[in-house]
Design an enzyme around this catalytic site. Structure first.
Site, mmCIF file in Angstrom:
data_model
loop_
_atom_site.group_PDB
_atom_site.id
_atom_site.type_symbol
_atom_site.label_atom_id
_atom_site.label_comp_id
_atom_site.label_asym_id
_atom_site.label_seq_id
_atom_site.Cartn_x
_atom_site.Cartn_y
_atom_site.Cartn_z
ATOM 1 N N CYS A 251 0.832 -1.205 0.000
ATOM 2 C CA CYS A 251 0.000 0.000 0.000
ATOM 3 C C CYS A 251 0.869 1.259 0.000
ATOM 4 C CB CYS A 251 -0.979 -0.052 1.181
ATOM 5 S SG CYS A 251 -2.360 1.094 0.969
ATOM 6 N N HIS B 3 -3.443 -5.582 0.825
ATOM 7 C CA HIS B 3 -2.823 -5.792 2.141
ATOM 8 C C HIS B 3 -2.758 -7.262 2.530
ATOM 9 C CE1 HIS B 3 -2.591 -1.638 3.706
ATOM 10 N NE2 HIS B 3 -3.624 -1.408 2.923
ATOM 11 N N GLU C 195 -1.024 -8.483 4.882
ATOM 12 C CA GLU C 195 -0.929 -8.579 6.353
ATOM 13 C C GLU C 195 -2.307 -8.453 7.013
ATOM 14 O OE1 GLU C 195 -0.591 -5.957 4.703
ATOM 15 O OE2 GLU C 195 -0.999 -4.158 5.874
#
Lengths: 83, 226
Positions: free
Chosen positions: B85, B202, B204
């Site tokens: 990002c 994302h 994560e």
């Protein structure tokens, strides 16, 4: 040394989509204005001291190359005036 | 062996990355950018967020902070680097990867789940997947539209530098499944080395089972020692 203002104008290259400009254009049209196209640009006014206008321009050029513009998507131009 | 998660002023996915890596038993620590890159770092995460308030352009300021010279040097030596990002924006602004992530076609911040097609699986970031596999991960960005000169994009495609593309649940790409107007639905790309990658979605946030999705785990496993 002479005092100058270098004006750096950074704009998207022709052909690169500018959604913010498009949205602004649509808002103007909603207000009843007639227009064909709208382009947005960023303008930076840099006050600096240099030996000559060329020297001031050279430094402002480098500022544009290294930070103010992103060469992938931007064109820029520099104008120098004595202050 | 410790992965460095670089924290800039305005980073906000640094702790997410730390928790996600810990869940995968990958040792990682958050490092403030002014403290410099630890000499023995075994990997680098450029996390998501809004470094420097997205001033000038998203990622522009962080990309020019002194530590990024160390990151580029480490990347050139083969240390794995992953930009997520805002980290992807920093990666492109710093020259780790080519192109630019700029204002979404919608001119809006978009926060939603998307499907990604794994374009190749011979990289550390995608070895856990099959080529062509479709994974579901979240996006949360206002400036994620991948932009680059058409000729250069064609060259990058020929070189196999496209890592992920936005697609539908069957892996079909196209304008209807392109959340931000990215050229050719590009969501993630490789640097000059396969050990350097950036992506707008994302992984994560799709790793901890408690949160729901876990499809992003494979990307973070790129930091596991080979």
């Amino acid at each position: 040394m002479t005092a100058y203002t270098a004006t750096v104008t950074v704009r998207l290259k022709r052909g690169v989509l500018d959604p913010e400009a498009e949205t602004t254009k649509q808002a103007l049209e909603r207000l009843g204005f007639e227009l064909e196209e709208l382009r947005a640009a960023d303008r930076f006014e840099v006050d600096l001291e240099a030996d000559s206008a060329d020297g001031a321009r050279e430094r402002a050029d480098e500022m544009a190359e290294r930070l103010l513009a992103n060469p992938t998507i931007h064109d820029y131009d520099v104008e120098v005036d004595e202050r | 062996m410790t992965v460095t998660i670089l924290r800039f002023g305005g980073s906000n996915c640094d702790r997410d990355a730390e928790r996600a890596l810990a869940h995968l038993d990958i040792d990682a620590e958050i490092v403030w950018h002014e403290d410099g890159l630890p000499a023995d770092t075994t990997g680098i995460v450029l996390p998501g967020g809004f470094s420097y308030g997205d001033y000038l352009r998203a990622g522009a300021m962080a990309a020019r902070s002194p530590i990024m010279a160390e990151v580029r040097e480490a990347a050139a030596e083969g240390v794995p680097v992953l930009g997520v990002c805002n980290g992807a924006q920093i990666g492109c602004e710093s020259g780790l990867t080519e192109g630019a992530f700029t204002t979404n076609e919608s001119a809006r911040f978009q926060c939603e789940h998307v499907y990604l097609r794994v374009e190749r699986n011979d990289t550390p970031w995608t070895a856990a997947y099959d080529e062509g596999e479709v994974i579901e991960v979240p996006i949360a960005h206002g400036e994620g539209r991948y932009e680059i000169d058409d000729d250069r994009l064609a060259e990058l495609e020929d070189e196999g530098r496209i890592l992920f593309r936005y697609c539908d649940e069957n892996g079909e790409t196209g304008p209807d499944v392109n959340p931000n107007g990215s050229k050719h639905n590009v969501a993630g790309i490789l640097g000059e080395r396969k050990s350097v990658a950036v992506l707008m979605p994302h992984p994560e946030r799709a790793t901890l089972p408690d949160i729901g999705l876990t499809d992003g785990q494979g990307v973070l496993r790129g930091f596991e020692s080979p």
